[in-house]
Design an enzyme around this catalytic site. Structure first.
Site, PDB file in Angstrom:
ATOM      1  N   GLY A   1      13.381  -2.645   0.025  1.00 51.44           N
ATOM      2  CA  GLY A   1      12.941  -2.348  -1.340  1.00 51.44           C
ATOM      3  C   GLY A   1      12.854  -0.858  -1.615  1.00 51.44           C
ATOM      4  O   GLY A   1      11.988  -0.404  -2.358  1.00 51.44           O
TER       5      GLY A   1
ATOM      6  N   SER B   1      14.899   0.992  -3.307  1.00 49.54           N
ATOM      7  CA  SER B   1      15.709   1.437  -4.449  1.00 49.54           C
ATOM      8  C   SER B   1      14.877   1.945  -5.612  1.00 49.54           C
ATOM      9  O   SER B   1      15.400   2.546  -6.538  1.00 49.54           O
ATOM     10  CB  SER B   1      16.581   0.278  -4.933  1.00 49.54           C
ATOM     11  OG  SER B   1      15.757  -0.799  -5.328  1.00 49.54           O
ATOM     12  N   ARG B   2      13.579   1.674  -5.603  1.00 50.85           N
ATOM     13  CA  ARG B   2      12.723   2.142  -6.713  1.00 50.85           C
ATOM     14  C   ARG B   2      11.261   1.969  -6.308  1.00 50.85           C
ATOM     15  O   ARG B   2      10.955   1.433  -5.233  1.00 50.85           O
ATOM     16  CB  ARG B   2      13.024   1.390  -8.014  1.00 50.85           C
ATOM     17  CG  ARG B   2      12.926  -0.114  -7.908  1.00 50.85           C
ATOM     18  CD  ARG B   2      13.612  -0.785  -9.105  1.00 50.85           C
ATOM     19  NE  ARG B   2      13.865  -2.192  -8.831  1.00 50.85           N
ATOM     20  CZ  ARG B   2      13.192  -3.193  -9.408  1.00 50.85           C
ATOM     21  NH1 ARG B   2      12.268  -2.942 -10.298  1.00 50.85           N
ATOM     22  NH2 ARG B   2      13.479  -4.452  -9.106  1.00 50.85           N
TER      23      ARG B   2
ATOM     24  N   ASP C   1      19.623  -9.582   0.242  1.00 46.57           N
ATOM     25  CA  ASP C   1      18.445 -10.293  -0.259  1.00 46.57           C
ATOM     26  C   ASP C   1      17.523 -10.597   0.926  1.00 46.57           C
ATOM     27  O   ASP C   1      17.905 -11.355   1.830  1.00 46.57           O
ATOM     28  CB  ASP C   1      18.929 -11.587  -0.946  1.00 46.57           C
ATOM     29  CG  ASP C   1      17.781 -12.397  -1.525  1.00 46.57           C
ATOM     30  OD1 ASP C   1      16.604 -12.103  -1.235  1.00 46.57           O
ATOM     31  OD2 ASP C   1      18.069 -13.362  -2.266  1.00 46.57           O
TER      32      ASP C   1
ATOM     33  N   ASN D   1       8.518  -3.338   2.749  1.00 51.47           N
ATOM     34  CA  ASN D   1       7.981  -3.008   1.427  1.00 51.47           C
ATOM     35  C   ASN D   1       8.480  -3.945   0.327  1.00 51.47           C
ATOM     36  O   ASN D   1       7.759  -4.211  -0.619  1.00 51.47           O
ATOM     37  CB  ASN D   1       8.362  -1.555   1.092  1.00 51.47           C
ATOM     38  CG  ASN D   1       8.210  -1.266  -0.378  1.00 51.47           C
ATOM     39  OD1 ASN D   1       7.112  -1.047  -0.880  1.00 51.47           O
ATOM     40  ND2 ASN D   1       9.326  -1.288  -1.111  1.00 51.47           N
TER      41      ASN D   1
ATOM     42  N   SER E   1      -1.145  -5.724  -0.115  1.00 47.32           N
ATOM     43  CA  SER E   1      -1.674  -5.455  -1.467  1.00 47.32           C
ATOM     44  C   SER E   1      -3.188  -5.617  -1.424  1.00 47.32           C
ATOM     45  O   SER E   1      -3.723  -6.311  -0.548  1.00 47.32           O
ATOM     46  CB  SER E   1      -1.093  -6.476  -2.448  1.00 47.32           C
ATOM     47  OG  SER E   1      -1.764  -6.420  -3.684  1.00 47.32           O
TER      48      SER E   1
ATOM     49  N   TYR F   1       1.431 -14.837  -5.532  1.00 48.20           N
ATOM     50  CA  TYR F   1       1.490 -13.465  -5.018  1.00 48.20           C
ATOM     51  C   TYR F   1       0.313 -13.221  -4.052  1.00 48.20           C
ATOM     52  O   TYR F   1       0.505 -12.665  -2.964  1.00 48.20           O
ATOM     53  CB  TYR F   1       1.443 -12.495  -6.198  1.00 48.20           C
ATOM     54  CG  TYR F   1       1.565 -11.043  -5.809  1.00 48.20           C
ATOM     55  CD1 TYR F   1       2.796 -10.492  -5.474  1.00 48.20           C
ATOM     56  CD2 TYR F   1       0.440 -10.204  -5.797  1.00 48.20           C
ATOM     57  CE1 TYR F   1       2.914  -9.153  -5.136  1.00 48.20           C
ATOM     58  CE2 TYR F   1       0.554  -8.865  -5.460  1.00 48.20           C
ATOM     59  CZ  TYR F   1       1.792  -8.342  -5.131  1.00 48.20           C
ATOM     60  OH  TYR F   1       1.892  -7.011  -4.792  1.00 48.20           O
TER      61      TYR F   1
ATOM     62  N   LYS G   1       0.588 -12.309  -0.037  1.00 45.00           N
ATOM     63  CA  LYS G   1       0.120 -11.054   0.551  1.00 45.00           C
ATOM     64  C   LYS G   1      -0.959 -11.301   1.612  1.00 45.00           C
ATOM     65  O   LYS G   1      -1.042 -10.556   2.594  1.00 45.00           O
ATOM     66  CB  LYS G   1      -0.388 -10.117  -0.550  1.00 45.00           C
ATOM     67  CG  LYS G   1       0.738  -9.596  -1.444  1.00 45.00           C
ATOM     68  CD  LYS G   1       1.753  -8.770  -0.655  1.00 45.00           C
ATOM     69  CE  LYS G   1       2.862  -8.206  -1.517  1.00 45.00           C
ATOM     70  NZ  LYS G   1       3.775  -7.319  -0.792  1.00 45.00           N
TER      71      LYS G   1
ATOM     72  N   ILE H   1      -0.385   0.688  -8.583  1.00 39.99           N
ATOM     73  CA  ILE H   1       0.564   1.795  -8.430  1.00 39.99           C
ATOM     74  C   ILE H   1       1.583   1.707  -9.568  1.00 39.99           C
ATOM     75  O   ILE H   1       2.111   0.613  -9.848  1.00 39.99           O
ATOM     76  CB  ILE H   1       1.304   1.708  -7.062  1.00 39.99           C
ATOM     77  CG1 ILE H   1       0.318   1.467  -5.892  1.00 39.99           C
ATOM     78  CG2 ILE H   1       2.168   2.951  -6.836  1.00 39.99           C
ATOM     79  CD1 ILE H   1      -0.642   2.577  -5.578  1.00 39.99           C
TER      80      ILE H   1
HETATM   81  N1  LIG Z   1       3.009  -1.656  -7.846  1.00 40.61           N
HETATM   82  C1  LIG Z   1       1.837  -2.046  -7.435  1.00 40.61           C
HETATM   83  O1  LIG Z   1       0.822  -1.850  -8.127  1.00 40.61           O
HETATM   84  C2  LIG Z   1       1.679  -2.724  -6.105  1.00 40.61           C
HETATM   85  C3  LIG Z   1       0.372  -2.983  -5.668  1.00 40.61           C
HETATM   86  C4  LIG Z   1       0.190  -3.590  -4.433  1.00 40.61           C
HETATM   87  C5  LIG Z   1       1.293  -3.926  -3.658  1.00 40.61           C
HETATM   88  N2  LIG Z   1       2.540  -3.670  -4.124  1.00 40.61           N
HETATM   89  C6  LIG Z   1       3.652  -4.064  -3.232  1.00 40.61           C
HETATM   90  O2  LIG Z   1       4.465  -2.943  -2.967  1.00 40.61           O
HETATM   91  C7  LIG Z   1       5.804  -3.362  -2.758  1.00 40.61           C
HETATM   92  C8  LIG Z   1       6.727  -2.582  -3.681  1.00 40.61           C
HETATM   93  O3  LIG Z   1       6.326  -2.827  -5.003  1.00 40.61           O
HETATM   94  P1  LIG Z   1       6.822  -1.989  -6.258  1.00 40.61           P
HETATM   95  O4  LIG Z   1       5.695  -1.944  -7.199  1.00 40.61           O
HETATM   96  O5  LIG Z   1       7.473  -0.748  -5.802  1.00 40.61           O
HETATM   97  O6  LIG Z   1       7.904  -3.021  -6.828  1.00 40.61           O
HETATM   98  P2  LIG Z   1       9.204  -2.804  -7.729  1.00 40.61           P
HETATM   99  O7  LIG Z   1       9.131  -1.523  -8.481  1.00 40.61           O
HETATM  100  O8  LIG Z   1       9.364  -4.080  -8.480  1.00 40.61           O
HETATM  101  O9  LIG Z   1      10.383  -2.672  -6.636  1.00 40.61           O
HETATM  102  C9  LIG Z   1      10.642  -3.759  -5.795  1.00 40.61           C
HETATM  103  C10 LIG Z   1      11.633  -3.336  -4.743  1.00 40.61           C
HETATM  104  O10 LIG Z   1      11.852  -4.447  -3.861  1.00 40.61           O
HETATM  105  C11 LIG Z   1      13.237  -4.787  -3.888  1.00 40.61           C
HETATM  106  N3  LIG Z   1      13.394  -6.219  -3.773  1.00 40.61           N
HETATM  107  C12 LIG Z   1      12.856  -7.187  -4.556  1.00 40.61           C
HETATM  108  N4  LIG Z   1      13.235  -8.401  -4.124  1.00 40.61           N
HETATM  109  C13 LIG Z   1      14.045  -8.188  -3.054  1.00 40.61           C
HETATM  110  C14 LIG Z   1      14.765  -9.051  -2.210  1.00 40.61           C
HETATM  111  N5  LIG Z   1      14.749 -10.384  -2.359  1.00 40.61           N
HETATM  112  N6  LIG Z   1      15.509  -8.496  -1.231  1.00 40.61           N
HETATM  113  C15 LIG Z   1      15.561  -7.151  -1.060  1.00 40.61           C
HETATM  114  N7  LIG Z   1      14.894  -6.286  -1.846  1.00 40.61           N
HETATM  115  C16 LIG Z   1      14.148  -6.812  -2.829  1.00 40.61           C
HETATM  116  C17 LIG Z   1      13.761  -4.255  -5.210  1.00 40.61           C
HETATM  117  O11 LIG Z   1      15.165  -4.082  -5.120  1.00 40.61           O
HETATM  118  P3  LIG Z   1      16.103  -4.047  -6.456  1.00 40.61           P
HETATM  119  O12 LIG Z   1      15.899  -2.691  -7.072  1.00 40.61           O
HETATM  120  O13 LIG Z   1      17.469  -4.255  -5.930  1.00 40.61           O
HETATM  121  O14 LIG Z   1      15.622  -5.150  -7.338  1.00 40.61           O
HETATM  122  C18 LIG Z   1      12.987  -2.947  -5.305  1.00 40.61           C
HETATM  123  O15 LIG Z   1      13.553  -1.973  -4.473  1.00 40.61           O
HETATM  124  C19 LIG Z   1       5.832  -4.865  -3.017  1.00 40.61           C
HETATM  125  O16 LIG Z   1       5.740  -5.560  -1.806  1.00 40.61           O
HETATM  126  C20 LIG Z   1       4.580  -5.090  -3.840  1.00 40.61           C
HETATM  127  O17 LIG Z   1       4.091  -6.387  -3.706  1.00 40.61           O
HETATM  128  C21 LIG Z   1       2.769  -3.090  -5.332  1.00 40.61           C
END
Ligand SMILES: NC(=O)c1ccc[n+]([C@@H]2O[C@H](COP(=O)([O-])OP(=O)(O)OC[C@H]3O[C@@H](n4cnc5c(N)ncnc54)[C@H](OP(=O)(O)O)[C@@H]3O)[C@@H](O)[C@H]2O)c1
Length: 254
Positions: free
Chosen positions: A8, A10-11, A59, A86, A145, A158, A162, A191
């Site tokens: 993950g 890429s962003r 994936d 991640n 998380s 979700y 987690k 975040i």
């Molecule tokens: N943002 C928050 O507030 C928060 C809080 C607690 C925990 N988290 C955790 O932190 C992690 C990253 O979250 P984020 O907020 O950065 O999410 P995000 O902006 O939605 O980015 C998700 C990333 O995961 C990749 N991804 C999704 N499904 C995938 C799959 N099946 N196979 C391979 N890659 C996959 C996406 O790739 P593509 O770009 O190709 O779609 C992207 O790089 C997650 O595990 C999330 O649960 C986030």
């Protein structure tokens, strides 16, 4: 040179982690569902930060993709010293627990929990074959998380996924300590990423009202810096433990 595989990357948080690890000298293998040519913002950010990276599309929810990505990473980088689990998805629909569908439950669990379980198994097997690098053979960091513990009844899948990731942290920490592979977890709070784009205003208001002590959105680099610290040789008498990167959200207050 040390190498890191960041799922993950890429962003969002994963990109923040890739940039931080790259800045501290790691070559980074990025796994994302989308191929590199679909992510110009990410590649620009990585190049601007001077990160040496390879991009491996796949994936996390598919067994054959996990195996291919790990073997490509090994082929192209030689060794994997750090795995950051991640990649993750939010519940597709925010709805009452009473309305959750089996399809949505399976979708989230398959990527977040099963994907993390078996990606870790593949990479740990590889790390076990590698020589010591510094004071350990490898580091694994799971991005769980605050929802590993905090119940959000509108996205139950979700939360369950987690909580499962948090148990994986402990299981793998126990299993891999004799191999000198240490396993950590980060529990981000709120975040600023695409994952919460739809609820941005809602959370901004909550934060302003004092939802947690450090009154700002968390940023991907806040998580990235914590990951970088855990990957150093500074925590070699710790494993199976977690850090809240959440502005103090976990503190019970009265
Ligand atoms: N943002 C928050 O507030 C928060 C809080 C607690 C925990 N988290 C955790 O932190 C992690 C990253 O979250 P984020 O907020 O950065 O999410 P995000 O902006 O939605 O980015 C998700 C990333 O995961 C990749 N991804 C999704 N499904 C995938 C799959 N099946 N196979 C391979 N890659 C996959 C996406 O790739 P593509 O770009 O190709 O779609 C992207 O790089 C997650 O595990 C999330 O649960 C986030």
């Amino acid at each position: 040179m040390k190498n890191a595989l960041v799922t993950g990357g890429s962003r969002g948080i994963g990109l923040g982690i890739a940039k931080e690890l790259g800045a501290s000298g790691y070559r980074v293998a990025i796994m994302a569902t989308r191929p590199e040519e679909c992510c110009p913002q990410a590649t620009e950010a990585l190049r601007d930060a001077g990160v040496e990276y390879i991009w491996l599309a796949g994936d996390l929810g598919r067994s054959e993709d996990r195996a291919r990505v790990v073997s490509q990473a090994v082929e192209q980088l030689g060794e994997i010293h750090v795995l950051v689990n991640n990649a993750g998805v939010m519940s597709p629909v925010r709805c009452d627990l009473m309305d959750m569908t089996e399809e949505n439950y399976d979708y989230v669990m398959n990527i977040n929990t099963k994907g993390t379980m078996f990606m870790t198994q593949l990479v740990a097997r590889q790390m076990m074959r590698q020589p010591l690098c510094g004071r350990k053979r490898g580091t694994i960091v799971n991005i769980a998380s605050c929802n590993s513990r905090v119940a959000s009844i509108k996205r139950g899948e979700y939360c369950v996924s987690k909580a499962g990731v948090s148990m994986l942290t402990e299981l793998y920490a126990d299993r891999l300590a004799p191999e000198q592979i240490y396993v950590y977890e980060i529990r981000p709070g709120i975040i600023k990423t695409d994952m919460n784009l739809k609820v941005r205003d809602f959370y901004t208001q909550k934060i302003e009202e004092g939802l947690f002590p450090i009154a700002r959105w968390g940023l991907p680099e806040d998580v990235g810096r914590a990951v970088r610290a855990l990957c150093s040789d500074d925590f070699c008498y710790s494993t199976g433990t977690y850090i809240d990167v959440d502005g103090g959200f976990h503190i019970r207050r009265l």
